[in-house]
Scaffold this motif. Structure first.
Motif, PDB file in Angstrom:
ATOM      1  N   THR A   1       5.318   8.788  12.160  1.00  0.00           N
ATOM      2  CA  THR A   1       4.308   7.765  11.936  1.00  0.00           C
ATOM      3  C   THR A   1       3.086   8.361  11.248  1.00  0.00           C
ATOM      4  O   THR A   1       2.595   9.405  11.671  1.00  0.00           O
ATOM      5  CB  THR A   1       3.854   7.158  13.283  1.00  0.00           C
TER       6      THR A   1
ATOM      7  N   ASN B   1       6.921  11.303   5.019  1.00  0.00           N
ATOM      8  CA  ASN B   1       6.609   9.919   5.374  1.00  0.00           C
ATOM      9  C   ASN B   1       6.185   9.121   4.136  1.00  0.00           C
ATOM     10  O   ASN B   1       6.661   8.001   3.918  1.00  0.00           O
ATOM     11  CB  ASN B   1       5.509   9.889   6.446  1.00  0.00           C
TER      12      ASN B   1
ATOM     13  N   GLY C   1      12.106   0.421  12.149  1.00  0.00           N
ATOM     14  CA  GLY C   1      11.379   0.661  10.906  1.00  0.00           C
ATOM     15  C   GLY C   1      11.254  -0.535  10.010  1.00  0.00           C
ATOM     16  O   GLY C   1      10.952  -0.386   8.828  1.00  0.00           O
TER      17      GLY C   1
ATOM     18  N   GLY D   1       5.705  -0.943   8.104  1.00  0.00           N
ATOM     19  CA  GLY D   1       4.585  -0.601   8.970  1.00  0.00           C
ATOM     20  C   GLY D   1       3.612  -1.749   9.006  1.00  0.00           C
ATOM     21  O   GLY D   1       3.993  -2.911   8.847  1.00  0.00           O
TER      22      GLY D   1
ATOM     23  N   PHE E   1      10.514   6.061   9.453  1.00  0.00           N
ATOM     24  CA  PHE E   1       9.217   6.435   8.875  1.00  0.00           C
ATOM     25  C   PHE E   1       8.340   5.194   8.781  1.00  0.00           C
ATOM     26  O   PHE E   1       8.677   4.244   8.077  1.00  0.00           O
ATOM     27  CB  PHE E   1       9.402   7.078   7.497  1.00  0.00           C
ATOM     28  N   THR E   2       7.243   5.222   9.525  1.00  0.00           N
ATOM     29  CA  THR E   2       6.387   4.045   9.650  1.00  0.00           C
ATOM     30  C   THR E   2       4.963   4.432   9.249  1.00  0.00           C
ATOM     31  O   THR E   2       4.535   5.555   9.510  1.00  0.00           O
ATOM     32  CB  THR E   2       6.387   3.565  11.121  1.00  0.00           C
ATOM     33  N   ARG E   3       4.263   3.488   8.644  1.00  0.00           N
ATOM     34  CA  ARG E   3       2.848   3.743   8.328  1.00  0.00           C
ATOM     35  C   ARG E   3       1.982   2.622   8.892  1.00  0.00           C
ATOM     36  O   ARG E   3       2.394   1.453   8.904  1.00  0.00           O
ATOM     37  CB  ARG E   3       2.619   3.815   6.816  1.00  0.00           C
TER      38      ARG E   3
ATOM     39  N   ARG F   1       5.806   7.464  -4.140  1.00  0.00           N
ATOM     40  CA  ARG F   1       6.936   7.967  -3.339  1.00  0.00           C
ATOM     41  C   ARG F   1       7.573   9.188  -4.014  1.00  0.00           C
ATOM     42  O   ARG F   1       7.866  10.200  -3.365  1.00  0.00           O
ATOM     43  CB  ARG F   1       8.004   6.881  -3.193  1.00  0.00           C
TER      44      ARG F   1
ATOM     45  N   TRP G   1       8.753   6.059   3.808  1.00  0.00           N
ATOM     46  CA  TRP G   1       8.369   5.014   4.779  1.00  0.00           C
ATOM     47  C   TRP G   1       9.061   3.693   4.436  1.00  0.00           C
ATOM     48  O   TRP G   1       9.182   3.315   3.274  1.00  0.00           O
ATOM     49  CB  TRP G   1       6.863   4.862   4.866  1.00  0.00           C
TER      50      TRP G   1
END
Lengths: 445, 257
Positions: free
Chosen positions: A225, A157, A105, A164, A193-195, A35, A161
């Motif tokens: 995303t 992201n 999220g 997700g 922020f999604t993964r 990160r 994130w």
């Protein structure tokens, strides 16, 4: 923690290094480091400007004030009843093999068919999988597919994130029914922020539908995303994105598909909602016999703005990719398609096709179509084509001469035009759902 | 049966919309219920324009005269209103509508004839469609194909006839439906029209054609010859036979004189 408290606490957050550190609290060290590194890249990368070819038609500096957005922390909605809009969308779905629900999220529920779990299929909150030390997550999260180095938003992201999906299907396991992600964004002015990380091991099979919805917002609300899809040798993967956000929604997605030898990795991007939708999709064909069908459907009205930036990278020889994106644009909507086929040096025997068709329904709607080829091998079959057309007066007359009112005739032509895309990916319930959504948008009665 | 004409064309003058080009220069025509009229003429005589004008094609514009259908002023109506009133045109070049099945198209066409809020019963529709296809000796799977998309010439004509059979018009305009057809396709059209006439003897037909041969399969009550935007002769089937023998040259000369 009550919801009111959660919102208050979030309200002070800004996109910045402290949010990255907060977001990483509880993460394993490797993830905190990833990160932090991503944030460094984000800071060092300029915001894409309209001077760059790829962003010429989408002025993010003007459309998206990143500094004013509140990044969602995740966790705030856990335990609450599902919002009505989300519940209604979920009720339309057919039976699924698994279902994961994400609100603002953060994953609020996960269900997976027990028999599949017993076979080793994993469907999980990505955050939990990372914290539980799943090796595939550490190896593949933001490394090979959508790394921070990909660009400004990929970096953002990877740094911020909140949650997700992690889906893993072991070798030889075939998941017949669809696995679904249902996402909801509720808070105006937030940035989510999604993964999504999906790994299909050799000779496995899965289909995944990623649906995102929201109410209308009076302020710009970002849903970003990153989608990372791996199909190992001989695997078959279908990924569908249904973007049905409300007004004010700004959908920004980076999707990358990595298809190995003899695998199939198909995608469908449906854009119906939101005020702005930008999707960057890169399909990489990494092994001989790999195949990617890439489908897209967009229908914009009012001031909606959709921008698709696709690329088909033929790295290995004897692979096949076929792209078809079709859009209808009404009101003052804008559609942009930019696509490139890149046949790398040595990728002999490549079959790659790319088609973008647009139907303009008003005097103020605009479609821009920019197909491109870049070929470094000599034994290839490639084609690209683009059309921008209006409703055919002769077709309208033909339909009206059978008694259809002008509006009925127009709707039928639009439905047929867009329906061609859906007919190529007959996935359980998706066709009906998207058709319903298009009809609703056409005020079909 | 009321024998007053269903279609009355009086002194009709018309041309291409937005262009100063006269095509019809005063056409008079009256068709009674159940009558079959054929209009024959050389290329450019205006016969096809007449059919398109009656159906409401936006590319043509009446500049004088009138067209009355069942006592109503047709020229004032939109194409869909004319269709709902009972006018049907079988197209010379049927249009392809990709992604829309024939069944869906016809269902919408029937739905459009209902009052607002009224819903077409899907089972009734299916039954009607099956029955109509059976009447025309057609394969049921045909209705699931997208409208005219990738159809052969014969299949397109077949589709026109099926639509006509489902919509059951009071007046069928056949706009050079026979052009470019082989004998098999020609017979499909002729059989379809004859079958529907048998079923509904009150259905009137206006047959626009360049050739005499379709009249061997559909027997007209009246044959008109159109030259230079006017009907220059009307009579029985013998007119068509004379034309076949002598051609249009005589009429052209007479008209030019």
């Amino acid at each position: 923690m009550s919801q009111a408290t959660a919102v208050r606490e979030q309200a002070g957050r800004k996109i910045g290094r402290s949010a990255v550190i907060e977001q990483g609290a509880g993460d394993p060290a490797w993830l905190r480091a990833r990160r932090a590194e991503a944030w460094d890249i984000y800071e060092a990368t300029p915001l894409p400007s309209t001077r760059s070819e790829e962003w010429r038609y989408t002025d993010v500096a003007r459309l998206l004030a990143l500094d004013g957005l509140v990044p969602t922390a995740g966790g705030a909605m856990a335990g609450r009843a599902l919002p009505d809009g989300l519940r209604r969308a979920m009720e339309q779905d057919r039976e699924s093999a698994g279902r994961i629900v994400d609100v603002d999220g953060s994953v609020v529920s996960v269900e997976l068919d027990e028999a599949l779990a017993a076979q080793g299929v994993v469907l999980s909150s990505l955050r939990e999988a990372a914290r539980a030390g799943v090796p595939e997550v550490e190896a593949l999260l933001a490394t090979e597919a959508v790394p921070a180095s990909d660009g400004k938003f990929s970096a953002l992201n990877a740094a911020l994130w909140s949650d997700g999906v992690f889906l893993y299907v072991p070798r030889g396991v075939r998941v017949d029914r669809t696995i679904r992600l249902s996402r909801w964004v509720s808070q105006p002015g937030t940035a989510t922020f999604t993964r999504i990380l999906i790994v299909a091991e050799e000779l496995s099979q899965l289909s995944f539908v990623d649906e995102i919805l929201s109410p209308d917002f009076s302020t710009v609300t970002l849903a970003n995303t990153a989608v990372e899809l791996f199909s190992r040798a001989g695997a078959q993967v279908q990924y569908v994105s249904l973007q049905r956000m409300g007004e004010g929604g700004f959908y920004l997605a980076n999707q990358r598909t990595l298809a190995e030898r003899d695998s199939t990795l198909d995608t469908l991007n449906v854009a119906l909602g939101g005020s702005v939708g930008r999707v960057d999709l890169n399909a990489r064909l990494l092994g001989p016999g790999a195949n990617s069908d890439m489908l897209g459907l967009y229908f914009g009205d009012a001031n909606q703005h959709f921008d698709f930036n696709t690329s088909q990278d033929h790295v290995a020889p004897n692979a096949h990719s076929d792209l078809l994106y079709k859009g209808a644009l009404d009101g003052a909507a804008r559609g942009v398609f930019r696509g490139i086929i890149r046949v790398h040096d040595g990728a002999q025997g490549t079959d790659a096709y790319q088609t973008n068709r647009n139907l303009i329904l008003s005097d103020t709607a605009i479609a821009t179509s920019l197909p491109n080829l870049e070929i470094e091998a000599d034994d290839v079959r490639c084609s690209h084509g683009a059309t921008v057309g209006q409703l055919d007066a002769e077709a309208l007359f033909y339909l009206m001469s059978r008694g259809l009112h002008r509006e009925q005739a127009e709707r039928l032509v639009v439905l047929g035009f867009l329906g061609e895309v859906l007919s190529k990916l007959p996935l359980g319930g998706v066709v009906e759902k998207v058709t319903q959504a298009i009809k609703a948008k056409l005020r079909y009665v | 049966m009321d024998d007053s004409p269903i279609l009355v064309v009086t002194g009709l003058e018309a041309g291409v919309a937005d262009e100063d080009l006269d095509i019809l220069k005063g056409v008079d025509l009256a068709i009674g219920p159940g009558e079959i009229h054929a209009i024959m003429g050389p290329n450019g005589s205006g016969k096809s324009t007449l059919a398109k004008l009656i159906a409401g094609h936006p590319g043509y514009e009446a500049t004088g005269g009138s067209v009355e259908f069942d006592g109503e002023d047709l020229l004032d109506m939109e194409p869909d209103e004319r269709a709902q009133a009972g006018v049907f045109m079988a197209f010379q070049y049927p249009v392809e509508i990709p992604g829309v099945s024939i069944a869906n198209f016809l269902r919408t066409a029937l739905q459009s004839r209902l009052e607002d809020g009224e819903e077409l019963d899907l089972f009734d529709f299916q039954e009607l469609l099956m029955e109509r296809m059976e009447l025309l000796d057609m394969d049921v799977a045909f209705a699931q194909r997208p409208v005219n998309d990738g159809f052969s010439g014969g299949e397109k004509k077949r589709n026109e006839i099926l639509q006509m059979a489902v919509l059951k018009p009071a007046l069928a305009l056949m706009d050079e439906t026979d052009s470019g057809l082989d004998i098999d396709a020609l017979q499909i059209v002729a059989r379809g029209v004859n079958t529907l006439r048998e079923e509904d003897p009150a259905m009137s037909v206006l047959l626009i054609t360049h050739y005499q041969r379709i009249l061997n399969h559909i027997t007209p009550d009246v044959v008109h010859v159109m030259v230079g935007g006017k009907i220059v002769e009307s009579g029985g089937p013998e007119v068509a036979l004379e034309l076949e023998a002598s051609g249009y040259e005589e009429y052209r000369k007479a008209h030019a004189a």
